[in-house]
Design a protein around this motif. Structure first.
Motif: not given
Lengths: 537, 343
Positions: A424-429, A456-470, A497-502
């Motif tokens: 729950t805490m992961v999903t609610e960030r 937005p899914q739970r498995w994106n643990y870091s909540g990282w949303n970089d438009e370049r990746i999309a 590697a540069e942004e290090t979300p995980i």
């Protein structure tokens, strides 16, 4: 019948020998039975049910067939699944159109469900319609292969089905190999549908309607499942029935007990023993372990990129530079796995595969400098969380993280949280940073990024949303040119590697422990045992 | 009035007066589960591509999308109709799970309690008859040992010694050897079912599976039972009627076993009730170590994943059993000491 002396003698002899015959029959059954012990439990016979456990996946793989299935290959001397070779299971042949958008499946004429009725195109169509329409786990997964609506599947004749997608999706066919794309005996399931439950999901939870190598002999949720071989099954590579006549999947919560059972020869296979026990078990010489790095999984420390101060790239980089990777690997995993740190490249990787060793290593001076640059020369206070269920390996890691970060003035409090609470805490960030292990069924680079590093899914643990990746992941998904695909993937890896979300740590081994006479074990994408591969020699 | 009628009347009155308590337990657990951090819907949305839509789907399936007062009313209505909800962990109705698992826990607990009593009573009496002697110290040592060693340690030790090293115990996995045939279910107690069916091989298999976990549990509760017996016996042995009995020249055996023991039993019975309830609910570790398919490990698994329905069902069941145990204890009081009246 007239009872005379001869009859009486024969009868006495029969009665006298009966127990011995019985005993022999039993011994034979034991040899033809595989007793598989695991710490977790099977909670449903329908793997698409929300909440289905991994063990439930494992059972369904053996009970249901799909149209197509992954082949296997050797990797460092061990058998592992191969996403690049796809073979027929119910389908004898798949024709892919030159543009990669139309798939024609030819169903084997001799494929039969457990009740003896033939597998037809109508069953396949109904099952796929169910997968994309029913409220289950299947839709979200096979949607990643561009399968989203029933209209995509059409029946050509009794033994031919055509699937169409709009763009050439690399994961269209691999998705149909996964255990969500199973083929149901539609006539049988339809007998149990209700207006509230148009896909018969309540019935399939406790009953099966498949065509797979095994049928379910008994199902005690939370305790054990017993499978019996389907002798008519011909979906294997060699067209022969599965080697074992009977499979007992038993839940034994205590890892030490599982280890004793295997060592005493009372159980035949376990894949979830304590990593710390494996070496001693093998050294005692009665069992063997097949250790395969889970190349479609990774353990990581994830930063919550939505929460200060971890929204600051420099803070994340500083922690990545402060971690004592080798000690973590030793303390947490006894080095039983493949490293995902200490990569020798910088800037852009040389290899497009993922996960791969990332260029992180411990450099305390650099960490201090980065932290000062980020505006925290005196550090800060935060907490580090891990799942109570994985305390055996996460607890020493947490202690080391705390110690290492104290060196750069980050004061860390350790929090152990029960399963539901941490999810729950992961999903609610709400967690600043934490340790997790995750797995992708389809280990392809763009899929990893789409699943774990964007959205937005739970498995994106870091909540990282970089438009370049999309943008890049969207492109890579439909890219048919290998060189262009690789270039896009490398670009995504470089950005990450540069942004290090995980921080990638390692790929833990799956240690399958078994007596020496068990052979053929193959590491599967679902991290479960495919009993159809295993035999006693 | 006959004894049976009086007992029945007491039982009826007891049952009636426990209704408010049970209701309180239901409401309290219901609220407690929802106050605890951890959203079961998020936990169970575990598909490889689980998103918000899937979480919502599970929430609806578990009825968590409705306002809490409405959830409570629905839950109460379900309980009234004998429906305790569905477990997400096992995928089965909670009532079915509890019915399957309670006999396993009861069978283990009864055996363990019987074992513990058969050891604790003689040990306690011996210790009381010779206070501060070698025997007394020995008993004290054994009790301390039993209570100090956590059950999972003693359980694993027993497994290691008797299964792994000596190989005399069957593999410590559940109630019956996986290869043995299961007797037809009548009561759920395998020992009884096997006896009814006359399958003595299964009976023997089940009994041998029981020995290690029951011993582990018995060791742990030996201390309260033996110590209580000793204390009560010491008090009684110095009382007037024992002295009178001895003065009248009654045999030692008669004085101790008939007059003293019966009077010393009251506190032992009380503690026995408490021990029994604790064993049934709290011995999760024994159930885990021996893969015993009981209710306690079931409830723990559910608690870890915030699976509401099984936890609520378990607490309700335990409350119910507590009421029953207390009632039984009261009845036993009356039998042990006719002066006691619970009217």
């Amino acid at each position: 019948m007239k009872l005379n002396r001869r009859h009486l003698l024969a009868g006495t002899a029969a009665v006298a020998t009966a127990p011995y015959l019985g005993g022999r029959a039993e011994a034979q059954t034991r040899a033809e039975t595989l007793r598989y012990v695991t710490g977790a439990a099977v909670n449903t016979l329908d793997p698409t049910m929300p909440g289905a456990t991994r063990e439930a996946f494992g059972v369904s793989v053996n009970v249901y067939d799909r149209l197509v299935s992954f082949g296997r290959k050797q990797r460092n001397g061990n058998w592992v699944f191969d996403i690049d070779t796809i073979r027929g299971e119910i389908a004898e042949k798949v024709d892919v159109s030159p543009d990669g958008m139309t798939f024609t499946f030819h169903i084997r004429k001799n494929a039969k469900f457990h009740d003896g009725t033939p597998v037809t195109a109508a069953d396949v169509k109904w099952s796929y319609d169910r997968a994309v329409s029913a409220r289950s786990l299947a839709a979200a997964q096979i949607g990643t292969g561009s399968w989203t609506k029933p209209e995509q599947f059409t029946i050509v004749d009794t033994h031919t089905v055509v699937g169409k997608i709009d763009k050439p999706d690399r994961l269209a066919l691999p998705n149909l190999c996964t255990l969500y794309a199973i083929v149901f005996n539609s006539a049988l399931v339809k007998k149990h549908v209700t207006p509230q439950d148009p896909w018969g999901q309540n019935w399939t939870k406790d009953n099966t309607a498949g065509s797979g190598a095994y049928t379910v002999e008994s199902f005690k949720p939370g305790e054990q499942v017993i499978l019996r071989r389907n002798d008519a099954w011909t979906g294997g590579v060699d067209g022969k029935p599965a080697p074992f006549r009977r499979i007992i999947c038993q839940t034994i919560p205590e890892a030490a007990t599982r280890a004793s059972l295997i060592e005493k020869g009372d159980a035949d296979l376990s894949i979830d023993l304590q990593p710390s026990d494996i070496d001693t078990l093998v050294a005692r010489g009665r069992v063997k372990a097949i250790s395969t790095p889970q190349f479609n999984a990774f353990s990581m420390i994830a930063f919550n990129t939505k929460m200060p101060p971890f929204d600051n790239k420099k803070v994340r980089q500083a922690i990545a530079a402060a971690l004592p990777y080798d000690s973590l690997f030793k303390a947490g995993l006894f080095e039983r796995g493949a490293k995902l740190y200490g990569g020798t490249w910088s800037g852009t990787p040389t290899d497009a595969s993922f996960p791969q060793p990332m260029p992180y290593k411990q450099d305390v001076a650099k960490a201090k400098a980065l932290l000062a640059e980020a505006g925290f020369p005196n550090g800060f206070e935060t907490f580090f969380a891990f799942n109570l269920g994985s305390a055996a390996f996460a607890e020493p890691i947490a202690a080391l993280v705390k110690e290492a970060l104290a060196a750069i003035n980050i004061r860390v409090e350790i929090q152990k949280l029960p399963d539901a609470q941490i999810s729950t805490m992961v999903t609610e960030r709400k967690l600043p940073f934490f340790i997790e292990t995750s797995i992708a069924w389809l280990p392809s680079t763009d899929y990893f990024f789409r699943t774990f590093l964007y959205g937005p899914q739970r498995w994106n643990y870091s909540g990282w949303n970089d438009e370049r990746i999309a943008d890049l992941a969207g492109k890579a998904r439909f890219e048919t040119d290998k060189a262009k695909y690789d270039a896009t993937c490398k670009e995504m890896i470089a950005i990450m590697a540069e942004e290090t979300p995980i921080v990638m740590l390692w790929q833990p081994n799956q240690d399958a422990v078994m007596p020496k006479n068990i052979d053929g074990y193959t590491y599967g994408y679902h991290r479960q045992v495919d009993f159809r591969d295993v035999k006693r020699t | 009035m006959s004894l049976a009628a009086s007992i029945a009347r007491r039982a009826g009155r007891r049952a009636l007066s426990s209704v408010p308590a049970l209701f309180g337990v239901i409401v309290f657990t219901f609220l407690l589960m929802r106050v605890l951090p951890g959203d079961p819907a998020v936990f169970f949305a575990s598909g490889p591509n689980a998103g918000q839509a899937e979480i919502q789907m599970i929430r609806e399936q578990m009825g968590l999308d409705k306002p809490m007062p409405q959830q409570l009313l629905l839950y109460l209505r379900d309980i009234a109709t004998g429906n305790l909800g569905r477990s997400m962990n096992t995928g089965q109705p909670v009532v079915a799970d509890l019915i399957n698992r309670l006999p396993a826990s009861l069978e283990l607990t009864f055996t363990a309690l019987l074992l513990a009593l058969s050891l604790a009573l003689p040990l306690g009496i011996l210790a009381a008859l010779r206070p501060n002697s070698l025997v007394d110290h020995g008993v004290r040592f054994l009790c301390s040992l039993g209570v100090c060693v956590p059950t999972f340690v003693s359980g694993l030790l027993l497994i290691y010694a008797f299964y792994y090293i000596l190989g005399i115990a069957p593999d410590p996995t559940g109630r019956l050897d996986v290869f043995a045939s299961q007797p037809p279910v009548v009561t759920g107690f395998i020992l009884i079912d096997a006896a009814i069916a006359g399958e003595w091989e299964s009976w023997w298999a089940a009994a041998s599976q029981l020995v290690l976990p029951a011993s582990t549990m018995a060791l742990f509760v030996l201390a309260p039972l033996a110590r209580m017996t000793r204390a009560a016996m010491l008090a009684v042995m110095t009382s007037d009627f024992v002295r009178t009995g001895e003065a009248l020249g009654l045999s030692r055996r008669r004085v101790v076993l008939v007059y003293a023991l019966r009077n010393a039993l009251l506190p032992v019975i009380t503690i026995m009730g408490i021990v029994f309830s604790t064993m049934l609910g709290a011995n999760v570790l024994v159930e885990k170590v021996f893969s015993w398919p009981g209710v306690a490990s079931y409830a723990l698994d559910a608690l870890l994943t915030s699976d509401y329905a099984p936890v609520q069902g378990f607490v309700l069941l335990m409350a119910f059993i507590f009421v029953l145990v207390n009632l039984t204890i009261d009845v036993l009081y009356g039998l042990a000491d006719p002066r006691v009246s619970i009217e």
